[in-house]
Scaffold this motif. Structure first.
Motif, PDB file in Angstrom:
ATOM      1  N   PRO A 202      -3.242 -74.323 -40.337  1.00 37.65           N
ATOM      2  CA  PRO A 202      -2.845 -75.410 -41.237  1.00 37.65           C
ATOM      3  C   PRO A 202      -1.985 -76.467 -40.549  1.00 37.65           C
ATOM      4  CG  PRO A 202      -1.526 -73.454 -41.644  1.00 37.65           C
ATOM      5  CD  PRO A 202      -2.581 -73.060 -40.650  1.00 37.65           C
ATOM      6  N   HIS A 203      -1.633 -76.218 -39.295  1.00 40.10           N
ATOM      7  CA  HIS A 203      -0.791 -77.143 -38.537  1.00 40.10           C
ATOM      8  C   HIS A 203      -1.282 -77.167 -37.105  1.00 40.10           C
ATOM      9  CE1 HIS A 203       0.981 -73.442 -37.009  1.00 40.10           C
ATOM     10  NE2 HIS A 203       1.124 -73.062 -38.276  1.00 40.10           N
ATOM     11  N   ALA A 204      -0.816 -78.115 -36.332  1.00 38.53           N
ATOM     12  CA  ALA A 204      -1.238 -78.234 -34.932  1.00 38.53           C
ATOM     13  C   ALA A 204      -0.697 -77.071 -34.117  1.00 38.53           C
ATOM     14  CB  ALA A 204      -0.745 -79.559 -34.354  1.00 38.53           C
ATOM     15  N   GLY A 205      -1.519 -76.538 -33.212  1.00 39.30           N
ATOM     16  CA  GLY A 205      -1.079 -75.444 -32.358  1.00 39.30           C
ATOM     17  C   GLY A 205      -2.237 -74.548 -31.972  1.00 39.30           C
ATOM     18  N   VAL A 206      -1.910 -73.530 -31.198  1.00 43.32           N
ATOM     19  CA  VAL A 206      -2.912 -72.581 -30.729  1.00 43.32           C
ATOM     20  C   VAL A 206      -2.729 -71.265 -31.477  1.00 43.32           C
ATOM     21  CG1 VAL A 206      -3.821 -71.334 -28.754  1.00 43.32           C
ATOM     22  CG2 VAL A 206      -2.958 -73.652 -28.458  1.00 43.32           C
ATOM     23  N   GLY A 207      -3.767 -70.835 -32.162  1.00 41.77           N
ATOM     24  CA  GLY A 207      -3.685 -69.603 -32.931  1.00 41.77           C
ATOM     25  C   GLY A 207      -4.075 -68.386 -32.108  1.00 41.77           C
ATOM     26  N   ARG A 208      -4.078 -67.246 -32.755  1.00 47.22           N
ATOM     27  CA  ARG A 208      -4.429 -65.997 -32.099  1.00 47.22           C
ATOM     28  C   ARG A 208      -5.933 -65.957 -31.814  1.00 47.22           C
ATOM     29  NH1 ARG A 208      -2.321 -60.133 -34.334  1.00 47.22           N
ATOM     30  NH2 ARG A 208      -3.317 -58.785 -32.788  1.00 47.22           N
ATOM     31  N   ALA A 209      -6.292 -65.543 -30.628  1.00 46.18           N
ATOM     32  CA  ALA A 209      -7.705 -65.461 -30.258  1.00 46.18           C
ATOM     33  C   ALA A 209      -8.422 -64.448 -31.138  1.00 46.18           C
ATOM     34  CB  ALA A 209      -7.834 -65.071 -28.794  1.00 46.18           C
ATOM     35  N   ARG A 210      -9.732 -64.626 -31.264  1.00 51.30           N
ATOM     36  CA  ARG A 210     -10.529 -63.710 -32.086  1.00 51.30           C
ATOM     37  C   ARG A 210     -11.731 -63.247 -31.263  1.00 51.30           C
ATOM     38  NH1 ARG A 210     -11.669 -65.523 -38.107  1.00 51.30           N
ATOM     39  NH2 ARG A 210      -9.404 -65.251 -38.076  1.00 51.30           N
ATOM     40  N   TRP A 211     -12.060 -61.964 -31.411  1.00 48.49           N
ATOM     41  CA  TRP A 211     -13.144 -61.372 -30.621  1.00 48.49           C
ATOM     42  C   TRP A 211     -14.219 -60.774 -31.506  1.00 48.49           C
ATOM     43  CZ3 TRP A 211      -9.264 -57.986 -27.402  1.00 48.49           C
ATOM     44  CH2 TRP A 211      -8.559 -58.816 -26.518  1.00 48.49           C
ATOM     45  N   SER A 212     -15.424 -60.768 -30.974  1.00 42.82           N
ATOM     46  CA  SER A 212     -16.502 -59.976 -31.540  1.00 42.82           C
ATOM     47  C   SER A 212     -16.472 -58.627 -30.842  1.00 42.82           C
ATOM     48  CB  SER A 212     -17.847 -60.674 -31.300  1.00 42.82           C
ATOM     49  OG  SER A 212     -18.914 -59.794 -31.591  1.00 42.82           O
ATOM     50  N   VAL A 213     -16.208 -57.578 -31.593  1.00 43.96           N
ATOM     51  CA  VAL A 213     -16.088 -56.218 -31.042  1.00 43.96           C
ATOM     52  C   VAL A 213     -17.294 -55.411 -31.525  1.00 43.96           C
ATOM     53  CG1 VAL A 213     -14.690 -54.116 -30.993  1.00 43.96           C
ATOM     54  CG2 VAL A 213     -13.576 -56.372 -31.009  1.00 43.96           C
ATOM     55  N   GLU A 214     -18.163 -55.081 -30.588  1.00 43.19           N
ATOM     56  CA  GLU A 214     -19.387 -54.356 -30.932  1.00 43.19           C
ATOM     57  C   GLU A 214     -19.412 -52.997 -30.243  1.00 43.19           C
ATOM     58  OE1 GLU A 214     -24.273 -54.802 -30.650  1.00 43.19           O
ATOM     59  OE2 GLU A 214     -22.963 -56.327 -29.738  1.00 43.19           O
ATOM     60  N   LEU A 215     -19.487 -51.959 -31.026  1.00 47.18           N
ATOM     61  CA  LEU A 215     -19.676 -50.621 -30.471  1.00 47.18           C
ATOM     62  C   LEU A 215     -21.183 -50.405 -30.342  1.00 47.18           C
ATOM     63  CD1 LEU A 215     -18.491 -47.917 -29.549  1.00 47.18           C
ATOM     64  CD2 LEU A 215     -18.602 -47.138 -31.910  1.00 47.18           C
ATOM     65  N   VAL A 216     -21.670 -50.505 -29.127  1.00 42.71           N
ATOM     66  CA  VAL A 216     -23.106 -50.438 -28.875  1.00 42.71           C
ATOM     67  C   VAL A 216     -23.627 -49.020 -29.062  1.00 42.71           C
ATOM     68  CG1 VAL A 216     -24.908 -50.842 -27.139  1.00 42.71           C
ATOM     69  CG2 VAL A 216     -22.948 -52.386 -27.301  1.00 42.71           C
ATOM     70  N   ARG A 217     -22.828 -48.051 -28.644  1.00 43.48           N
ATOM     71  CA  ARG A 217     -23.256 -46.651 -28.720  1.00 43.48           C
ATOM     72  C   ARG A 217     -22.026 -45.753 -28.743  1.00 43.48           C
ATOM     73  NH1 ARG A 217     -23.463 -42.718 -24.989  1.00 43.48           N
ATOM     74  NH2 ARG A 217     -24.925 -40.990 -25.258  1.00 43.48           N
ATOM     75  N   GLN A 218     -22.115 -44.653 -29.475  1.00 35.66           N
ATOM     76  CA  GLN A 218     -21.089 -43.627 -29.436  1.00 35.66           C
ATOM     77  C   GLN A 218     -21.743 -42.272 -29.657  1.00 35.66           C
ATOM     78  OE1 GLN A 218     -18.308 -43.124 -32.696  1.00 35.66           O
ATOM     79  NE2 GLN A 218     -19.531 -44.426 -34.064  1.00 35.66           N
ATOM     80  N   ARG A 219     -21.137 -41.256 -29.085  1.00 39.41           N
ATOM     81  CA  ARG A 219     -21.637 -39.902 -29.299  1.00 39.41           C
ATOM     82  C   ARG A 219     -21.343 -39.468 -30.733  1.00 39.41           C
ATOM     83  NH1 ARG A 219     -20.124 -36.068 -24.104  1.00 39.41           N
ATOM     84  NH2 ARG A 219     -20.944 -37.421 -22.459  1.00 39.41           N
TER      85      ARG A 219
END
Length: 258
Positions: A202-219
């Motif tokens: 809502p204001h000028a500045g750098v916010g927290r980064a956001r990631w796409s987190v994909e678990l491709v495979r798990q046992r």
């Protein structure tokens, strides 16, 4: 001629026993499983977290620098949480040293917590990682490689189990848009991490980064994909604010890891 029987060196034996007890205590303090502290993630993991005696693979979602940085910081944040206990260190082996220490510190992995080792070939990196795992006194091992076949990953998984030490195998330097996670592996979990646009501030500045987190495979579990806010200064991921507001009333989920 009389033979004098040898007397065992009690001080040496006592010292070894003390070292073994200290190592056992360290392993117990580290814990068998490291949860993310997010119900929406932990509830989907077969172990409700990351196995502290297993191999976990990480790759970037693409060959871009942004995705490479996201995958690196994802691994560093996990290592920082494994190393949260006093007197624990992380061993980071790689062939090309291009890490940015202030960036690692921003996700909780301080310089005094990391031992770096550089080699010329992937085979040497894998050998160093295997030795570090079997030592059993480290919080976590990170190994960056271009190639690792199923035999190599099986050796790492066995070494991690023997030393009860987790390893994050970061498959870096991808080319031609071929995902490094396409081959066979003995890893417990395989993660693909990418950068996605952050929420508008809502204001000028750098916010927290956001990631796409994909678990491709798990046992013993299913794959899934989710968008999360990047690691904070203690290596903790978080639900984006809007998603957290929706999840809290439904399940009482904690927004961030403890």
């Amino acid at each position: 001629m009389s033979i004098v029987p040898s007397v065992p060196d009690r001080s040496r034996a006592d010292h070894l026993a003390a070292l073994r007890a200290e190592l056992a205590h360290a392993r117990a303090a580290r814990g068998a499983v490291l949860p993310f502290g997010l119900g929406i993630v932990d509830d989907r993991l077969a172990d409700h977290g990351l196995d502290g005696g297993g191999l976990h693979e990480v790759a970037a979602a693409s060959a871009t620098l942004n995705d490479d940085a996201a995958a690196t910081l994802f691994a560093a944040g996990i290592a920082a949480r494994f190393a949260a206990q006093p007197n624990f260190s992380v061993f980071w082996a790689l062939t090309r040293f291009d890490l940015y220490a202030p960036g690692l510190e921003q996700v909780g992995l301080c310089p005094d917590k990391v031992f770096y080792a550089q080699a010329q070939k992937d085979s040497a990196v894998l050998a160093m990682a295997e030795d570090a795992l079997r030592d059993g006194s480290l919080a976590c091992v990170i190994a960056e490689v271009r190639h690792a076949d199923q035999t190599a990953t099986r050796r790492l998984q066995l070494a991690a189990s023997d030393g009860q030490t987790p390893i994050l195998l970061y498959r870096r330097h991808r080319t031609r848009e071929r995902c490094p996670l396409g081959g066979l592996s003995s890893a417990m979990t395989r993660w693909r991490i990418g950068s996605v646009p952050s929420a508008r501030l809502p204001h000028a500045g750098v916010g927290r980064a956001r990631w796409s987190v994909e678990l491709v495979r798990q046992r013993n579990g299913n794959p899934f994909s989710i968008e999360l806010d990047a690691c904070d200064d203690k290596g903790r991921l978080a639900l984006p604010a809007a998603a957290a507001d929706r999840a809290a009333p439904a399940a009482g989920a904690v927004n961030q890891a403890a």
